[in-house]
Design a protein around this motif. Structure first.
Motif, mmCIF file in Angstrom:
data_model
loop_
_atom_site.group_PDB
_atom_site.id
_atom_site.type_symbol
_atom_site.label_atom_id
_atom_site.label_comp_id
_atom_site.label_asym_id
_atom_site.label_seq_id
_atom_site.Cartn_x
_atom_site.Cartn_y
_atom_site.Cartn_z
ATOM 1 N N ASP A 94 0.861 -1.074 0.190
ATOM 2 C CA ASP A 94 0.016 0.138 -0.200
ATOM 3 C C ASP A 94 1.266 1.420 0.083
ATOM 4 O OD1 ASP A 94 -2.840 -1.664 0.269
ATOM 5 O OD2 ASP A 94 -1.748 -1.865 2.320
ATOM 6 N N GLU A 95 1.981 1.042 0.735
ATOM 7 C CA GLU A 95 2.636 2.384 0.950
ATOM 8 C C GLU A 95 3.084 2.753 -0.390
ATOM 9 O OE1 GLU A 95 5.525 1.870 3.720
ATOM 10 O OE2 GLU A 95 7.240 2.926 2.343
ATOM 11 N N SER A 98 1.043 4.263 -2.918
ATOM 12 C CA SER A 98 0.865 5.262 -2.533
ATOM 13 C C SER A 98 2.259 6.351 -3.495
ATOM 14 C CB SER A 98 0.783 5.598 -1.220
ATOM 15 O OG SER A 98 0.442 7.046 -0.497
ATOM 16 N N LYS A 101 2.216 6.452 -7.423
ATOM 17 C CA LYS A 101 1.389 7.454 -7.574
ATOM 18 C C LYS A 101 1.511 8.395 -7.319
ATOM 19 C CE LYS A 101 -3.925 8.332 -6.377
ATOM 20 N NZ LYS A 101 -4.454 8.216 -5.113
ATOM 21 N N GLU A 369 -11.516 -4.256 -0.299
ATOM 22 C CA GLU A 369 -10.410 -3.355 0.307
ATOM 23 C C GLU A 369 -10.936 -2.113 0.493
ATOM 24 O OE1 GLU A 369 -8.570 -0.474 -1.845
ATOM 25 O OE2 GLU A 369 -7.164 -0.557 -0.232
ATOM 26 N N SER A 373 -10.150 -2.044 4.810
ATOM 27 C CA SER A 373 -9.046 -1.038 5.356
ATOM 28 C C SER A 373 -9.482 0.086 5.623
ATOM 29 C CB SER A 373 -8.323 -1.092 4.185
ATOM 30 O OG SER A 373 -8.863 1.034 3.391
ATOM 31 N N GLU B 245 -2.549 6.697 7.467
ATOM 32 C CA GLU B 245 -3.163 5.731 6.909
ATOM 33 C C GLU B 245 -4.478 6.103 5.937
ATOM 34 O OE1 GLU B 245 -3.006 3.585 11.659
ATOM 35 O OE2 GLU B 245 -5.037 4.181 10.609
ATOM 36 N N ILE B 247 -3.664 8.082 3.472
ATOM 37 C CA ILE B 247 -2.595 8.624 2.530
ATOM 38 C C ILE B 247 -2.649 7.199 2.158
ATOM 39 C CG2 ILE B 247 -0.895 10.220 1.400
ATOM 40 C CD1 ILE B 247 -2.345 12.352 2.448
ATOM 41 N N ILE B 248 -1.697 6.785 2.868
ATOM 42 C CA ILE B 248 -0.344 5.956 2.386
ATOM 43 C C ILE B 248 -1.059 4.405 2.832
ATOM 44 C CG2 ILE B 248 1.527 4.690 3.348
ATOM 45 C CD1 ILE B 248 1.755 7.358 2.196
ATOM 46 N N GLN B 250 -4.711 3.072 2.729
ATOM 47 C CA GLN B 250 -5.704 3.186 1.747
ATOM 48 C C GLN B 250 -5.945 3.926 0.887
ATOM 49 O OE1 GLN B 250 -8.192 5.212 5.659
ATOM 50 N NE2 GLN B 250 -7.959 3.536 6.375
ATOM 51 N N LEU B 251 -4.808 4.437 0.631
ATOM 52 C CA LEU B 251 -4.679 5.569 -0.942
ATOM 53 C C LEU B 251 -6.250 6.126 -1.467
ATOM 54 C CD1 LEU B 251 -2.268 4.468 -2.856
ATOM 55 C CD2 LEU B 251 -4.008 3.770 -4.574
ATOM 56 N N TRP B 253 -6.535 9.042 -1.179
ATOM 57 C CA TRP B 253 -5.769 10.766 -0.472
ATOM 58 C C TRP B 253 -6.336 12.670 -0.457
ATOM 59 C CZ3 TRP B 253 -1.189 11.380 -5.100
ATOM 60 C CH2 TRP B 253 -0.072 10.838 -4.603
#
Lengths: 383, 288
Positions: A94-95, A98, A101, A369, A373, B245, B247-248, B250-251, B253
């Motif tokens: 996930d990191e 990001s 992206k 997801e 999450s 969390e 942003i990184i 759960q994506l 933004w």
């Protein structure tokens, strides 16, 4: 003629300045102009077609896993081809996603991704590419089943090559938990009141949910009673001392005796055992199996990446890396002699069919997801 | 161009690099964050541009975010209180020491040469089950079993104090160092005891430094996420962890942007209150 890269250009300019060949104003002016030129051209760099590749970037999980890559794959590859492999690390898929992206296409090239669900996510976000398999002849040594699952996701083509596989099983301190107790309690040992304050867990919603499914006697790839699973996660949260966020932290918590039991990555636990720690490892029924791949991101220099992938899949490289990482390679044992150590690694399947492992169903897990999450973010804070 | 016109323009010419940097590196990214906060995250993780108030409704209306924000402010306030309690005597000692002031200040700055993350992680080696403190207590026979000291709110506050104490000491020191010691002597000559002259003369005059240090510690403490991540247990999150969390992990933004702006607004209001009553001058002195 050899094309000069930006680092060399800068070093030469700096040398000229230090030698007094140019004054400070000119030096700073040129640096500023270079910065401006880079800033202006960067958005258009993706349209460049001809590339002289002097380096590719690879991102992985750090620790012993990255060390094995550096020692057995990247170093020899650079020596052979002259292409430098810039080695970065991340704490989780996930990191990394990001970061990708936020970057320009081509800034990140290859990644050591975990699970078909990650491959599907990257593909669905338009980050995949189409590899020319003719440039990767060593793909023939790979277990066919591992390749097929990726093909299914990306419509028959590949944006990655499978590289290794492993499990997220239960690691336990044998000084405090016996093998018999572990066998008897299985995944439910992670919600055992008697171990309050000595339980750990990965700060990852998928792993938490997978193990919650096991603790509530559900099929992890078809969880029906979601509330019961969240309740199991809440119980685990209240008993846990710490959610770990990296393989290094997992190893430290177990080795220092801060926790006695947690889920753990098979290779990392094997590394702890090799170091002499009295740590046991067990894959409970329906334990979390995963396969890792080397994923090539859209915008990367394809030929250089394919050359690196082929080099890494060569049996001698792949076996050396696997022995360093303690994860079985994706090589088919019926086609390649894997040596003496690999058959002793946790999760190793001598048949090459991997029928004994349960993998996460990408459609099920990616479909949940977004909600899961976010819910996990709340549950772990006490909600 | 006349001399007057040139002189009028000169400050702006000199300020141009700074203003350009602030605009490009602070205001433009901030504007991006504001725009992002109105977008939505789709199921695949991609962003859906548009003007949606969903993230703001969630950030402002959801009790979860409010509770974590209040908990963050509480932890920052406790940290600031202890920093003031420990930092004032240290700053007083440095300000009143003769001859070795420079060495003491250098010692105060030394921790800044080591990465904040490394400094935070060092507590694991001190307070861990097999850490220095437990080993010492066991060797001395005080305890027979190691005590579990790590991974709770107390260790988060301890880590924050470790990180923020130098900021407090420096601000108070600057304030104390600027006080004319003849004022204390005058109070003493008029019959005040040392304690009375401190309470009635030195302490009031050093309050702006204490307030500036308090503001810095509070704002920096409320915005941190590394300390709870390294030294906290599962529940010990601060608001910045939620931003991280979103942003990184759960994506998301857009939601992360709304949350970060919310934190910025709360801390901004505190800075404005400080500026209204005490002014920013003291803070600049401390930072300088």
């Amino acid at each position: 003629m050899t094309k000069m890269d930006n680092t060399t250009r800068y070093e030469r300019l700096r040398e000229r300045y230090q030698n007094g060949d140019i004054d400070r104003r000119s030096f700073l002016g040129l640096i500023g102009a270079a910065g401006l030129a880079y800033g202006v051209q960067t958005p258009f760099a993706r349209y460049a077609t001809a590339q002289t590749v002097s380096q590719v970037r690879f991102d992985g999980w750090g620790g012993v896993v990255s060390e094995a890559f550096r020692e057995h794959a990247f170093g020899p590859f650079t020596e052979k081809t002259g292409i430098e492999v810039v080695d970065g690390t991340f704490g989780g898929g996930d990191e990394y996603l990001s970061r990708v992206k936020a970057a320009q296409p081509g800034e990140y090239n290859l990644a050591h991704l975990s699970g078909v669900f990650d491959y599907a996510r990257y593909h669905n976000l338009g980050l995949s590419t189409e590899l020319n398999e003719a440039n990767i002849p060593n793909l023939e040594f790979v277990i066919p089943k591992l390749i097929d699952v990726f093909r299914k996701v990306s419509g028959g083509t590949l944006s990655c090559v499978p590289y290794d596989y492993g499990t997220t099983g239960i690691a336990y301190n044998r000084d405090h938990i016996s093998d018999e107790e572990m066998q008897e309690k299985g995944a439910k040992i992670l919600i055992d009141e008697a171990l309050k304050g000595k339980i750990g867990g990965w700060d990852d919603w998928r792993t938490r949910m997978w193990y919650a499914a096991l603790q509530t006697d559900q099929n992890p790839n078809d969880i029906q009673d979601v509330e019961a699973a969240w309740d199991a996660i809440r119980t685990h949260r209240d008993l846990a001392l710490k959610y770990w966020t990296s393989g290094a932290e997992l190893m430290s918590l177990l080795a220092e005796g801060e926790i006695y039991v947690t889920e753990g990555w098979s290779g990392r636990i094997y590394a702890l055992q090799e170091q002499g720690h009295n740590i046991g490892y067990m894959d409970p029924p329906n334990g979390f199996g995963w396969q890792e791949c080397l994923f090539v991101l859209k915008g990367s220099p394809l030929e250089a990446c394919e050359e690196l992938l082929n080099f890494m899949l060569a049996p001698e490289t792949s076996i050396a890396v696997a022995e360093g990482q303690n994860y079985p390679p994706a090589l088919d044992p019926s086609k390649v002699d894997l040596g003496a150590k690999i058959p002793t690694l946790p999760a190793f399947d001598p048949t090459g069919t991997l029928d004994g492992l349960v993998f996460a169903d990408p459609a099920f897990w990616n479909g949940n997801e977004q909600v899961w999450s976010e819910t996990f973010g709340r549950v772990k804070r006490g909600y | 161009m006349s001399v007057e016109a040139r002189e009028r323009k000169q400050p702006w010419i000199l300020l141009t690099p700074a203003l350009t940097s602030v605009t490009l590196l602070l205001f433009v990214p901030l504007l991006f964050i504001v725009v992002y906060s109105f977008w939505l995250r789709t199921a695949t993780g991609a962003d859906d541009p548009g003007f949606h108030l969903d993230n703001w409704q969630k950030a402002l209306g959801d009790a979860f975010y409010r509770d974590i924000l209040l908990s963050t402010l509480r932890i920052a306030a406790i940290t600031t209180f202890f920093c003031a309690l420990m930092g004032y005597p240290a700053a007083y000692f440095i300000a009143r020491s003769k001859g070795n002031k420079a060495i003491l200040l250098l010692l105060l700055m030394l921790p800044f040469w080591i990465s904040y993350i490394i400094r935070t992680m060092s507590w694991i080696n001190i307070l861990g089950v097999s850490g220095a403190l437990n080993s010492a207590l066991m060797a001395l026979g005080v305890i027979t079993e190691p005590i579990q000291m790590l991974y709770n709110e107390a260790t988060v506050i301890l880590g924050l104090i470790h990180y923020l104490l130098p900021f407090m000491v420096l601000n108070v020191f600057v304030s104390l160092d600027g006080i004319d010691t003849n004022l204390e002597d005058a109070a003493n000559s008029l019959g005040a005891t040392r304690w009375q002259s401190f309470l009635n003369v030195t302490l009031p005059l050093s309050l702006p430094g204490l307030a500036a240090g308090g503001l810095l510690c509070f704002v920096l403490g409320a915005g941190t996420y590394i300390t709870p991540l390294v030294l906290g247990g599962p529940r010990d999150a601060m608001f910045a962890n939620l931003v991280f969390e979103a942003i990184i992990t759960q994506l998301n933004w857009p939601l992360g942007s709304a949350l970060s702006l919310m934190l910025l607004a709360v801390l901004g209001v505190l800075v404005m209150i400080y500026n209204r009553y005490l002014g920013m001058t003291q803070l600049m002195k401390g930072l300088g």
